[in-house]
Design an enzyme around this catalytic site. Sequence first.
Site, mmCIF file in Angstrom:
data_model
loop_
_atom_site.group_PDB
_atom_site.id
_atom_site.type_symbol
_atom_site.label_atom_id
_atom_site.label_comp_id
_atom_site.label_asym_id
_atom_site.label_seq_id
_atom_site.Cartn_x
_atom_site.Cartn_y
_atom_site.Cartn_z
ATOM 1 N N CYS A 69 0.838 -1.206 0.000
ATOM 2 C CA CYS A 69 0.000 0.000 0.000
ATOM 3 C C CYS A 69 0.875 1.260 0.000
ATOM 4 O O CYS A 69 1.583 1.527 0.972
ATOM 5 C CB CYS A 69 -0.917 -0.033 1.228
ATOM 6 S SG CYS A 69 -1.774 1.500 1.588
ATOM 7 N N CYS A 72 0.166 3.712 2.829
ATOM 8 C CA CYS A 72 0.645 3.130 4.095
ATOM 9 C C CYS A 72 2.134 3.365 4.247
ATOM 10 O O CYS A 72 2.607 3.765 5.324
ATOM 11 C CB CYS A 72 0.366 1.630 4.147
ATOM 12 S SG CYS A 72 -1.368 1.173 4.073
#
Length: 147
Positions: A69, A72
Amino acid sequence: MSETYQIVCGYCGRTNRLPAERAPAAARCGACRQAIFTGLPIEVDEEGFQRHVANSDIPVLVDVWAPWCGPCRAMAPMYERAARELEPKVRLLKLNSDGAPGLSSRLNIAGIPTLLLMRGGREIARHAGAMDARSIVAWAQAGLTGS
């Protein structure tokens, strides 16, 4: 007898009782002798998550993330900066959703990154999406004040 609170060691997972009147920054685990508070988030699996949430008397802030991600990964250094500001009043954890899909499902994680603020074993606030360090700290403090 002096008042104590419980905190889980991020290294060995043992629960420690810390005297409320002593400075938490100097606290060491009674089992492994590592520092209890390092100013860094602790990577946990499902078992570690459960242990910290169930056995810590201080609030727990969890970053649910995944290595693939982009948002993230971009938020990771911000979360580390927030840990330096929030500890020792809040324990910061990182939970890889790919490594704990069952727990992610039980927590109703619909998107990542998701921050969960927990106290006393229950969720008190949730935020989906990346934030900078200042926003993470402000959001966590607001969640603790409002609960």
